[in-house]
Design an enzyme around this catalytic site. Sequence first.
Site, mmCIF file in Angstrom:
data_model
loop_
_atom_site.group_PDB
_atom_site.id
_atom_site.type_symbol
_atom_site.label_atom_id
_atom_site.label_comp_id
_atom_site.label_asym_id
_atom_site.label_seq_id
_atom_site.Cartn_x
_atom_site.Cartn_y
_atom_site.Cartn_z
ATOM 1 N N LYS A 55 4.415 0.735 9.274
ATOM 2 C CA LYS A 55 4.486 2.015 8.565
ATOM 3 C C LYS A 55 3.843 3.130 9.369
ATOM 4 C CE LYS A 55 3.140 0.074 4.710
ATOM 5 N NZ LYS A 55 2.527 -0.111 3.408
ATOM 6 N N ARG A 81 5.589 -12.908 9.444
ATOM 7 C CA ARG A 81 6.251 -11.622 9.198
ATOM 8 C C ARG A 81 7.697 -11.690 9.653
ATOM 9 N NH1 ARG A 81 2.177 -7.626 8.848
ATOM 10 N NH2 ARG A 81 3.520 -5.820 8.950
ATOM 11 N N GLU A 118 0.868 -1.169 0.000
ATOM 12 C CA GLU A 118 0.000 0.000 0.000
ATOM 13 C C GLU A 118 0.910 1.226 0.000
ATOM 14 O OE1 GLU A 118 -2.698 0.317 3.345
ATOM 15 O OE2 GLU A 118 -3.495 2.208 2.566
HETATM 16 P P1 ATP Z 1 2.794 -2.229 7.797
HETATM 17 O O1 ATP Z 1 2.010 -2.815 8.919
HETATM 18 O O2 ATP Z 1 4.240 -2.063 8.061
HETATM 19 O O3 ATP Z 1 2.165 -1.020 7.219
HETATM 20 P P2 ATP Z 1 1.558 -3.724 5.803
HETATM 21 O O4 ATP Z 1 1.419 -5.197 5.832
HETATM 22 O O5 ATP Z 1 0.365 -2.914 6.082
HETATM 23 O O6 ATP Z 1 2.770 -3.351 6.697
HETATM 24 P P3 ATP Z 1 1.660 -3.495 3.010
HETATM 25 O O7 ATP Z 1 2.122 -2.357 2.191
HETATM 26 O O8 ATP Z 1 0.216 -3.796 3.024
HETATM 27 O O9 ATP Z 1 2.178 -3.238 4.461
HETATM 28 O O10 ATP Z 1 2.507 -4.798 2.694
HETATM 29 C C1 ATP Z 1 2.839 -5.248 1.432
HETATM 30 C C2 ATP Z 1 3.226 -6.691 1.521
HETATM 31 O O11 ATP Z 1 4.347 -6.833 2.372
HETATM 32 C C3 ATP Z 1 2.122 -7.519 2.120
HETATM 33 O O12 ATP Z 1 1.993 -8.699 1.352
HETATM 34 C C4 ATP Z 1 2.580 -7.821 3.504
HETATM 35 O O13 ATP Z 1 2.089 -9.047 3.942
HETATM 36 C C5 ATP Z 1 4.092 -7.810 3.344
HETATM 37 N N1 ATP Z 1 4.751 -7.439 4.592
HETATM 38 C C6 ATP Z 1 4.536 -6.334 5.341
HETATM 39 N N2 ATP Z 1 5.282 -6.340 6.451
HETATM 40 C C7 ATP Z 1 6.007 -7.489 6.409
HETATM 41 C C8 ATP Z 1 6.967 -8.088 7.277
HETATM 42 N N3 ATP Z 1 7.337 -7.502 8.415
HETATM 43 N N4 ATP Z 1 7.505 -9.276 6.902
HETATM 44 C C9 ATP Z 1 7.145 -9.867 5.753
HETATM 45 N N5 ATP Z 1 6.246 -9.361 4.898
HETATM 46 C C10 ATP Z 1 5.674 -8.183 5.204
HETATM 47 MG MG MG Z 2 -1.361 -2.642 5.122
#
Ligand code: ATP
Ligand code: MG
Length: 556
Positions: A271, A261, A36
């Site tokens: 984020k 994760r 995102e």
């Molecule tokens: P955050 O909570 O940091 O905002 P998010 O999951 O909301 O992370 P996205 O931009 O939606 O962030 O994530 C893009 C992809 O990266 C998703 O498929 C998510 O599952 C993966 N991802 C995010 N954080 C991690 C992590 N710590 N380890 C592995 N994969 C991750």
């Molecule tokens: Mg997200």
Amino acid sequence: MSDDAPTVATNFIRNIVIADLESGKHASIVTRFPPEPNGHLHIGHAKSICLNFGLAKEFGGKTNLRFDDTNPLKESEDHVQAIMEDVRWLGFEWDELCNASDYFDSLYEWALYLVEQGKAYVDSQDADTIRRQRGTLTEAGVESPYRERSIEENRDLFVRMKNGEFEDGAHVLRARIDMASPNMNMRDPVMYRILNVPHHRTGDRWHIYPMYDWAHGQSDAIEGITHSLCTLEFEDHRPLYNWFVENIPAPCRPRQIEFARGNLDYTVMSKRRLLQLVEEGHVSGWDDPRMPTISGIRRRGYTPEAVRAFWTEMGISKQESIIEMGVLENAVRNDLNERAPRTMAVIDPVKVVLLNFPEGETEWLEAPVHPQKPEMGQRKVALTREVWIERADFMEEPPRKFFRMRPGGEVRLRNAFIVRCVEVVKDEAGEVLELHCEFDPDSRSGMPGANRKVKGTIHWVSAEHGVPAEVRLYDRLFSVPNPLAEKERDFLEFLNPESLSIVEHAFVEPAVAQGGAGDFYQFERLGYFSHDPEDSAPGRPVLNRTVTLRDSWRKK
Ligand code: ATP
Ligand code: MG
């Protein structure tokens, strides 16, 4: 690590892929990385990037970069650009650049389809009421009084929602599944909300925006994704993911597979929290070298090779864990140890005068660029009568086992010869101003005493040729392993006040001063350093300490 070394070690997802290819379920695989664009990527995202791109690369498949841009309130084009740069820096190139917003028309059509099938309805209650009616893990939810609206009325309202006839929050479109499902995600989840805000790509065309669950699987289906890999928190969403794809005329049925994760200690990796650090000025920006963001570690001097090797080594599983920062740092150290040219720098200088060295002369010594790698060649090191050494490498009244410079004692100047300190010059306050030394001509390279052993070797830089530099030393951003552990306390309370120290008057060899962004070095005995890509300029070098030579944190 060479460029074609595998980016993924074997793991349960890789085994599923192999089985699907062998059984003929898929002729080839398509994966996607779906960030995102509401912030910059962090090291955790790199795990997902290495997994998705690594698998496709290994099995000759494809990987799309898809921006999951369904929430215009939080997303921006700046983040889109930063994310693309970060993925490329990690060494990956996508097959197609996609956006969930490219599919808004299809999603809308499919939502109408579900309305026609009696599988979606417009709910006109407010968000709070809907939330209260969801029930709990042990109690069924309550059906909305609008759940039995006629198909005609639902269609009419939904079209008008789309046309922008209503205020934010007046209605939502919900899937009509099962308010008593043991899985809360199946209790008539919201598919669309009204948001009368412009979107960074679609402008003011839309007044309704799809929720994650409604957008994600459908986007996967449109792109022909075979394996939709996501983190464990989406495990409970999988039944809904499948329900949506099964209940629309989707072109294919992607399979969602969840993995744990990646987490690191002494930092935060959401984020939302990283945004707070940036917005409140606790760091200099998303690319502050103390941040766990890809842009931060890039600026600090971490290499993509090290990050890829790190995630390969950590593997993929369903087991949640928190990895010690030291493990990541070790991966960086291992990579830089192989590749970084050696050089000398003095970050807390005190002057040494070599009394028996001719005044005004420069002698050009030869030293290996990398002692274990003769193929990296030799470098020239300027020696003059006056040199800088590290203040901490001299002690007037040293304890036992202090093997550096002391009055009357011998020490080797690295790459040069053995010197003996004969006089200590101090100011009125007793601060050491200069150390007067005599060198042993017989101990220089090529002479009979070249291999004469003395206990200590110290680094130095010619006072005449050395170039002043700013050096930035970094430490952990937080002073506790898990800054989010204590629910009653704000994570900001645990920021490490000593995470950055700036040394303004260091000295580096002239070749370092001529370097620039992307150049890294081992400063002998000090650590690995690289030019700050933003602030370093030719003749006015600014160097970031990427990582120390050894893991000093563990001892503390
Ligand atoms: P955050 O909570 O940091 O905002 P998010 O999951 O909301 O992370 P996205 O931009 O939606 O962030 O994530 C893009 C992809 O990266 C998703 O498929 C998510 O599952 C993966 N991802 C995010 N954080 C991690 C992590 N710590 N380890 C592995 N994969 C991750
Ligand atoms: Mg997200």
